[in-house]
Design an enzyme around this catalytic site. Sequence first.
Site, short mmCIF file in Angstrom:
data_model
loop_
_atom_site.label_atom_id
_atom_site.label_comp_id
_atom_site.label_asym_id
_atom_site.label_seq_id
_atom_site.Cartn_x
_atom_site.Cartn_y
_atom_site.Cartn_z
N GLU A 111 14.26 25.61 -47.34
CA GLU A 111 12.84 25.26 -47.38
C GLU A 111 12.01 26.54 -47.40
O GLU A 111 12.54 27.65 -47.23
CB GLU A 111 12.47 24.41 -46.16
CG GLU A 111 13.11 23.04 -46.17
CD GLU A 111 12.64 22.17 -45.02
OE1 GLU A 111 11.87 21.25 -45.26
OE2 GLU A 111 13.04 22.44 -43.88
N HIS A 227 0.43 21.08 -44.47
CA HIS A 227 1.55 20.94 -45.41
C HIS A 227 0.96 20.89 -46.82
O HIS A 227 -0.01 20.18 -47.06
CB HIS A 227 2.35 19.66 -45.12
CG HIS A 227 3.71 19.70 -45.73
ND1 HIS A 227 3.91 19.60 -47.09
CD2 HIS A 227 4.93 19.84 -45.18
CE1 HIS A 227 5.21 19.68 -47.34
NE2 HIS A 227 5.85 19.83 -46.20
N ARG A 273 4.23 28.02 -45.88
CA ARG A 273 3.35 26.87 -46.08
C ARG A 273 1.87 27.23 -46.14
O ARG A 273 1.11 26.60 -46.88
CB ARG A 273 3.56 25.87 -44.94
CG ARG A 273 4.84 25.13 -45.13
CD ARG A 273 5.02 24.05 -44.15
NE ARG A 273 6.29 23.42 -44.48
CZ ARG A 273 6.95 22.62 -43.67
NH1 ARG A 273 6.47 22.35 -42.48
NH2 ARG A 273 8.08 22.08 -44.06
N HIS A 330 -0.46 19.01 -40.52
CA HIS A 330 0.95 18.63 -40.40
C HIS A 330 1.54 18.96 -39.04
O HIS A 330 2.29 18.17 -38.47
CB HIS A 330 1.72 19.38 -41.50
CG HIS A 330 3.15 19.00 -41.61
ND1 HIS A 330 3.57 17.71 -41.84
CD2 HIS A 330 4.28 19.76 -41.53
CE1 HIS A 330 4.90 17.68 -41.90
NE2 HIS A 330 5.35 18.90 -41.69
N ARG A 365 4.27 27.97 -38.35
CA ARG A 365 5.67 27.58 -38.08
C ARG A 365 6.55 27.74 -39.32
O ARG A 365 6.16 27.37 -40.43
CB ARG A 365 5.69 26.11 -37.65
CG ARG A 365 7.07 25.54 -37.50
CD ARG A 365 7.00 24.04 -37.30
NE ARG A 365 6.52 23.37 -38.48
CZ ARG A 365 7.11 22.29 -39.02
NH1 ARG A 365 8.18 21.77 -38.46
NH2 ARG A 365 6.63 21.73 -40.09
C1 LIG Z 1 6.02 13.78 -41.94
C2 LIG Z 1 6.60 14.87 -41.07
C3 LIG Z 1 7.77 15.51 -41.44
C4 LIG Z 1 8.32 16.52 -40.63
N1 LIG Z 1 9.50 17.11 -41.00
C5 LIG Z 1 10.08 18.01 -40.16
C6 LIG Z 1 11.37 18.55 -40.44
O1 LIG Z 1 12.00 18.22 -41.44
N2 LIG Z 1 11.89 19.45 -39.57
C7 LIG Z 1 11.22 19.86 -38.44
O2 LIG Z 1 11.74 20.68 -37.68
N3 LIG Z 1 10.01 19.33 -38.15
C8 LIG Z 1 9.43 18.42 -38.97
N4 LIG Z 1 8.21 17.90 -38.65
C9 LIG Z 1 7.59 18.26 -37.37
C10 LIG Z 1 8.37 17.57 -36.26
O3 LIG Z 1 8.73 16.28 -36.68
C11 LIG Z 1 7.56 17.48 -34.98
O4 LIG Z 1 7.00 18.71 -34.65
C12 LIG Z 1 8.45 17.05 -33.83
O5 LIG Z 1 9.16 15.88 -34.18
C13 LIG Z 1 7.62 16.78 -32.60
O6 LIG Z 1 8.46 16.18 -31.65
P1 LIG Z 1 7.86 15.76 -30.25
O7 LIG Z 1 8.97 15.10 -29.52
O8 LIG Z 1 7.19 16.94 -29.65
O9 LIG Z 1 6.69 14.71 -30.58
P2 LIG Z 1 6.74 13.29 -31.32
O10 LIG Z 1 7.99 13.07 -32.06
O11 LIG Z 1 5.46 13.17 -32.08
O12 LIG Z 1 6.75 12.27 -30.11
C14 LIG Z 1 5.63 12.13 -29.27
C15 LIG Z 1 5.81 10.91 -28.40
O13 LIG Z 1 4.78 10.85 -27.43
C16 LIG Z 1 4.24 9.55 -27.38
N5 LIG Z 1 2.88 9.62 -26.82
C17 LIG Z 1 1.77 10.22 -27.36
N6 LIG Z 1 0.72 10.07 -26.52
C18 LIG Z 1 1.18 9.38 -25.43
C19 LIG Z 1 0.59 8.92 -24.22
N7 LIG Z 1 -0.72 9.13 -23.92
N8 LIG Z 1 1.36 8.22 -23.33
C20 LIG Z 1 2.68 8.01 -23.58
N9 LIG Z 1 3.29 8.44 -24.72
C21 LIG Z 1 2.55 9.11 -25.63
C22 LIG Z 1 4.35 9.07 -28.81
O14 LIG Z 1 4.27 7.67 -28.92
C23 LIG Z 1 5.75 9.60 -29.16
O15 LIG Z 1 6.75 8.76 -28.63
C24 LIG Z 1 7.65 16.89 -39.45
C25 LIG Z 1 6.46 16.26 -39.08
C26 LIG Z 1 5.94 15.24 -39.87
C27 LIG Z 1 4.67 14.57 -39.45
#
Ligand SMILES: Cc1cc2nc3c(=O)[nH]c(=O)nc-3n(C[C@H](O)[C@H](O)[C@H](O)COP(=O)(O)OP(=O)(O)OC[C@H]3O[C@@H](n4cnc5c(N)ncnc54)[C@H](O)[C@@H]3O)c2cc1C
Length: 474
Positions: A111, A227, A273, A330, A365
């Site tokens: 990537e 993105h 990016r 993103h 990032r």
């Molecule tokens: C379309 C897309 C593609 C991506 N592709 C990649 C990739 O290929 N590789 C990579 O490394 N990164 C990628 N990213 C970035 C990566 O997916 C995220 O940075 C990462 O998954 C974040 O993980 P997280 O567990 O911190 O948050 P999230 O996966 O967003 O989880 C957050 C959680 O918190 C919960 N939540 C939010 N507010 C509250 C609240 N007040 N009370 C209780 N629960 C709450 C939500 O419901 C969810 O369950 C991508 C992002 C997107 C949007």
Amino acid sequence: MRRPATPPVVVVGAGVAGLSVALSAAPREVILLDPGGIGSSRLAQGGIAAALAAGDSVRAHVADTLQAGAFHNDAAIAWSVIGAAPDAVAWLQVMGVGFDRDGQGLQLGREGGHGVHRIVHAGGDRTGECVVAALQARLARAAHVHRRTGASVQSLLMRGRNVAGVEVRGDDGRIEVIEAGAVVLATGGLGALFERSTNAETTSGSGLALAMAAGAHTRDLEFVQFHPTALDADGPRLPLITEALRGAGARLRDHRGRRLMRGRHPLGDLAPRDVVSRRVWEAGRDGPVWIDATGLTPGWERAFPTVAGTCRAHGVDPRTQPIPVTAAAHFHMGGIATDALGRTSVPNLFAVGEVACNGLHGANRLASNSLLEGVVCGRWLGAHLRLAPARVSHEDAFRTVALGEGLGASALATVRRTLWHAAGPVRTKLALASAIREIRAMAASGWQARVAQAVLEAALQRPASLGAHWRVDA
Ligand SMILES: Cc1cc2nc3c(=O)[nH]c(=O)nc-3n(C[C@H](O)[C@H](O)[C@H](O)COP(=O)(O)OP(=O)(O)OC[C@H]3O[C@@H](n4cnc5c(N)ncnc54)[C@H](O)[C@@H]3O)c2cc1C
């Protein structure tokens, strides 16, 4: 009120970061709050970066990370997280993630910003879905974790300066108080506060708002990654056309069919990016921008089922037609300031994953480093909470720090539009200052406006361009 003998750890959010913390904290009791819906983890397509190829090294992966981050990164954190990447991939395999393989072993994609092929993926471009499904399946068998679905956090419970639990609203509207020895915010980023975003509507900074209300320090809030290739469609969440498609040979073209990135950067279409996003933003002023996959080897769409399905759902056959794309918010590099173990400036409050900022990503990032961060730092934090349970003081009375009301639909639309135009891929002092005046007037009405204001103020305070923060008037 729930009063267990030994206060549990409450993990807020069930993305890759929250799930990794919960699984790694055993045997400490964990209550995992999962409001349901889609966080960013399940949407991740490209994969997870790790130096696994012959000829690749942690040094080279760190070098690419620091280069993409405009050297604003915390280099020590980058070395330790990236050094732990191969082990994180092995752990995910033990957890049941079936990464895609070829004749040589794990299949490695490439990537933007990466000098070599080093991205492991699963289910083609369904990496996030596969990882979350495997971790959830493990969690269902983990006796130390109680998963509460439909529960979202409304307030932090404090005793003096210490966080001592959460107030939770269930699906049925009931409010419940849960005492905890430690609260981990794993609530994801804030992309949905921008009008054009690849994030789900719920990824709008509620964890950051709560931490700010509790007085936690924040860091690097101005750094938002855009993105370059979201599908140019209507709707609050724009589907992503993964960068891995360019890694496989697809090319960006302007409205006249000319190669958009030719001569713009040594890595061409796979430039970092921020560079590609600004180019797409600029070219978008003259007409539509396209990503052209029509020249790829026939059958390519089998490796990109999400992209192919998304395009078809929007009436585009990507085998024969170019795909219309736009830049979109993103990923948030900034967030609640933490150290490597997720400790914030507020005792007993931890943050991990996209809501946190430990300095790994710097000003921008490197692609596929964030699922990695969620797994590595989530495991570290889980192990820390297992070994060093936070102490609870019973001397002070409880008080609550509340998220408060959210904005109504029309006010939220204003915030999203304002943030996109003032704090999007291209920023000016004039636009930022005027946006702050507009948003400040709304700050009392909803927490989303307070988060947006904090991002705008951080962007205004950094007069020079750096990484994803581009001040065209600098
Ligand atoms: C379309 C897309 C593609 C991506 N592709 C990649 C990739 O290929 N590789 C990579 O490394 N990164 C990628 N990213 C970035 C990566 O997916 C995220 O940075 C990462 O998954 C974040 O993980 P997280 O567990 O911190 O948050 P999230 O996966 O967003 O989880 C957050 C959680 O918190 C919960 N939540 C939010 N507010 C509250 C609240 N007040 N009370 C209780 N629960 C709450 C939500 O419901 C969810 O369950 C991508 C992002 C997107 C949007």
